[in-house]
Motif scaffolding. Structure first.
Motif, PDB file in Angstrom:
ATOM      1  N   UNK A   1      -7.222  11.062 -13.226  1.00 37.55           N
ATOM      2  CA  UNK A   1      -6.924   9.768 -13.095  1.00 37.55           C
ATOM      3  C   UNK A   1      -6.903   9.313 -14.746  1.00 37.55           C
ATOM      4  N   UNK A   2      -6.575   8.042 -14.960  1.00 35.99           N
ATOM      5  CA  UNK A   2      -6.651   7.315 -16.446  1.00 35.99           C
ATOM      6  C   UNK A   2      -8.317   7.479 -16.662  1.00 35.99           C
ATOM      7  N   UNK A   3      -8.539   6.992 -17.877  1.00 34.41           N
ATOM      8  CA  UNK A   3     -10.243   6.702 -18.216  1.00 34.41           C
ATOM      9  C   UNK A   3     -10.945   6.110 -17.409  1.00 34.41           C
ATOM     10  N   UNK A   4     -10.516   5.017 -16.652  1.00 36.66           N
ATOM     11  CA  UNK A   4     -11.257   4.262 -15.736  1.00 36.66           C
ATOM     12  C   UNK A   4     -10.524   3.521 -14.927  1.00 36.66           C
ATOM     13  N   UNK A   5     -10.959   3.050 -13.848  1.00 38.98           N
ATOM     14  CA  UNK A   5     -10.126   2.023 -12.869  1.00 38.98           C
ATOM     15  C   UNK A   5      -9.986   2.367 -11.542  1.00 38.98           C
ATOM     16  N   UNK A   6      -9.227   2.052 -10.692  1.00 34.32           N
ATOM     17  CA  UNK A   6      -8.911   2.303  -9.524  1.00 34.32           C
ATOM     18  C   UNK A   6      -8.446   3.681  -9.036  1.00 34.32           C
ATOM     19  N   UNK A   7      -7.476   4.233  -9.849  1.00 34.15           N
ATOM     20  CA  UNK A   7      -6.893   5.437  -9.595  1.00 34.15           C
ATOM     21  C   UNK A   7      -7.929   6.483 -10.026  1.00 34.15           C
ATOM     22  N   UNK A   8      -8.887   6.361 -10.837  1.00 33.36           N
ATOM     23  CA  UNK A   8      -9.873   7.376 -11.364  1.00 33.36           C
ATOM     24  C   UNK A   8     -10.892   7.684  -9.940  1.00 33.36           C
ATOM     25  N   UNK A   9     -11.242   6.313  -9.359  1.00 31.99           N
ATOM     26  CA  UNK A   9     -12.261   6.091  -8.313  1.00 31.99           C
ATOM     27  C   UNK A   9     -11.480   6.923  -7.072  1.00 31.99           C
TER      28      UNK A   9
ATOM     29  N   UNK B   1       0.901  -1.193   0.067  1.00 34.42           N
ATOM     30  CA  UNK B   1      -0.102  -0.096   0.036  1.00 34.42           C
ATOM     31  C   UNK B   1       0.827   1.351   0.171  1.00 34.42           C
ATOM     32  N   UNK B   2       1.591   1.328  -1.084  1.00 36.62           N
ATOM     33  CA  UNK B   2       2.771   2.360  -0.942  1.00 36.62           C
ATOM     34  C   UNK B   2       2.291   3.643  -1.846  1.00 36.62           C
ATOM     35  N   UNK B   3       1.415   3.661  -2.519  1.00 41.24           N
ATOM     36  CA  UNK B   3       0.797   4.874  -3.409  1.00 41.24           C
ATOM     37  C   UNK B   3      -0.149   5.623  -2.630  1.00 41.24           C
ATOM     38  N   UNK B   4       0.163   7.044  -2.118  1.00 35.98           N
ATOM     39  CA  UNK B   4      -0.639   7.667  -1.420  1.00 35.98           C
ATOM     40  C   UNK B   4      -1.216   8.762  -2.264  1.00 35.98           C
ATOM     41  N   UNK B   5      -2.614   9.101  -2.107  1.00 34.52           N
ATOM     42  CA  UNK B   5      -3.182  10.211  -2.903  1.00 34.52           C
ATOM     43  C   UNK B   5      -2.737  11.625  -2.580  1.00 34.52           C
ATOM     44  N   UNK B   6      -2.426  12.231  -3.436  1.00 36.41           N
ATOM     45  CA  UNK B   6      -1.887  13.777  -3.198  1.00 36.41           C
ATOM     46  C   UNK B   6      -2.457  14.617  -4.308  1.00 36.41           C
ATOM     47  N   UNK B   7      -2.547  16.180  -4.036  1.00 39.56           N
ATOM     48  CA  UNK B   7      -3.040  17.041  -4.861  1.00 39.56           C
ATOM     49  C   UNK B   7      -1.758  18.074  -5.203  1.00 39.56           C
TER      50      UNK B   7
ATOM     51  N   UNK C   1      -2.852  12.488  -7.948  1.00 35.40           N
ATOM     52  CA  UNK C   1      -2.448  11.162  -8.418  1.00 35.40           C
ATOM     53  C   UNK C   1      -2.119  10.426  -7.275  1.00 35.40           C
ATOM     54  N   UNK C   2      -2.136   9.129  -7.123  1.00 35.18           N
ATOM     55  CA  UNK C   2      -1.746   8.288  -6.355  1.00 35.18           C
ATOM     56  C   UNK C   2      -0.351   7.905  -6.678  1.00 35.18           C
TER      57      UNK C   2
END
Length: 351
Positions: free
Chosen positions: A144-152, A116-122, A194-195
């Protein structure tokens, strides 16, 4: 996407030994990301141990990679744990599959280990600053990318900061991962979320075009009802790093880090290294055994190593983001490797 095959020196020096190695197909994210670092390090570890050669396709969309593993078309991929959850329900990017087929496919996924090494930042460019990160109305934000976990997760971040939803108050901009840096440095957005792992090669590349400022989640927002819901949402895990360590990771790169206390706090994307349930148990055991033995290499092979939050100890399931709404199971061969190494594995992770 492009493909790089991790070939071992063992193949050249000891062809008889190499013949015993398995060849695994794998997909991962773009270079500079935490999953990419983990996968390429794993490839080197497995090759050195004589266990397997990994043929890795980089720049993949993990939504597709998770489905390929579930269908048995791919041997391995890093999976944001929200994706098996969405697949099991037949919703989100897997709505076309439907709940019945989705549940069947998700049941074919097994985990070898977690991170769990990718943290969301602004962030934003200092030349075009955002006056108040709680007021993002009217902005164009890469989320995020067009779809998927990162976009959520990206949409959740903007809603948590400002109360705004994508398309309702701000314009969310999405591009494929390989186009992320170019989109941001080209001036196509006002800000981004981005995470990221620590340090992030992507943030450093973005800062090469001009100084930037990045933020964590303000403490009051993280402690709010919505903040706690996001922290506990499928596929998320808490993330906190002492601020001096966080700033030191970006020193000299034109990156200012802003927090309201003495730590960088956010929500992390919980990952599992997934394989099909049909993967040979002995091979899964050998892969996981080599992974556990390679702990020092994972932690010291890159400045981001200590912050990957890879699972090298006891597994309670909850800390890995896997025993709540997300109900992924570990491969029996992986469980055997963890227990042989003296670690406990929670019952909720057992198939």
């Amino acid at each position: 996407m492009f493909r790089s095959t991790i070939l071992g020196a063992v193949c050249a020096l000891a062809p008889i030994a190499a013949a015993a190695q398995a060849t695994l197909t794998a997909e991962t994210t773009t270079p500079g990301s935490t999953p990419h670092y983990i996968d390429t390090t794993l490839a080197a570890v497995l090759d050195s141990a004589g266990v397997a050669t990994m043929q890795i396709t980089e720049g993949a969309t993990l939504t597709n990679s998770v489905q390929a593993v579930a269908e048995g078309r791919l041997d391995m991929a890093p999976a944001p744990l929200i994706l098996p959850f969405l697949m099991s329900k037949g919703i989100g990017p897997y709505s076309g599959i439907g709940p019945e087929k989705g549940a069947e496919m998700a049941a074919n996924i097994r985990v070898l280990f977690f991170n769990a090494g990718s943290a969301q930042m602004f962030g934003y460019y200092n030349s075009n600053p955002v006056e108040d990160i709680r007021d993002l109305k009217g902005l164009r934000i890469w989320n995020g990318p067009p779809r998927g976990a990162a976009l959520t997760s990206g949409r959740a971040m903007i809603q948590l900061l400002s109360g705004l939803k994508d398309g309702e108050g701000y314009e969310g901009i999405q591009t494929a991962w390989p186009d992320t840096v170019g989109t941001i440095t080209g001036g196509g957005v006002d800000a981004w979320t981005i995470p990221e792992g620590l340090p992030s090669g992507r943030e450093i590349a973005i800062a090469a075009a001009g100084d930037i400022t990045i933020f964590d989640v303000p403490s009051d927002l993280l402690a709010s009802k919505l903040g706690q819901q996001i922290l506990k949402a499928p596929g998320h895990a808490p993330y906190s790093v002492p601020i001096e360590e966080f700033r030191a990771a970006y020193a000299g790169n034109g990156i200012t880090v802003v927090t309201d206390d003495d730590s960088f706090d956010s929500f992390a994307t919980a990952f599992g290294q997934i394989v099909p349930a049909s993967l040979d148990e002995e091979l899964a055991y050998q892969i996981t055994k080599a992974y556990l033995a390679g702990e020092e290499r994972f932690l010291t092979g890159s400045p981001r190593g200590p912050y990957t939050r890879l699972s090298f100890g006891d597994l309670d399931g909850v800390s890995q983001g896997a025993c709540g709404a997300v109900k992924v199971k570990m491969h029996p061969g992986a469980i055997r490797a963890f227990e042989e190494a003296g670690h406990t594995v929670a019952d909720c992770l057992r198939p």
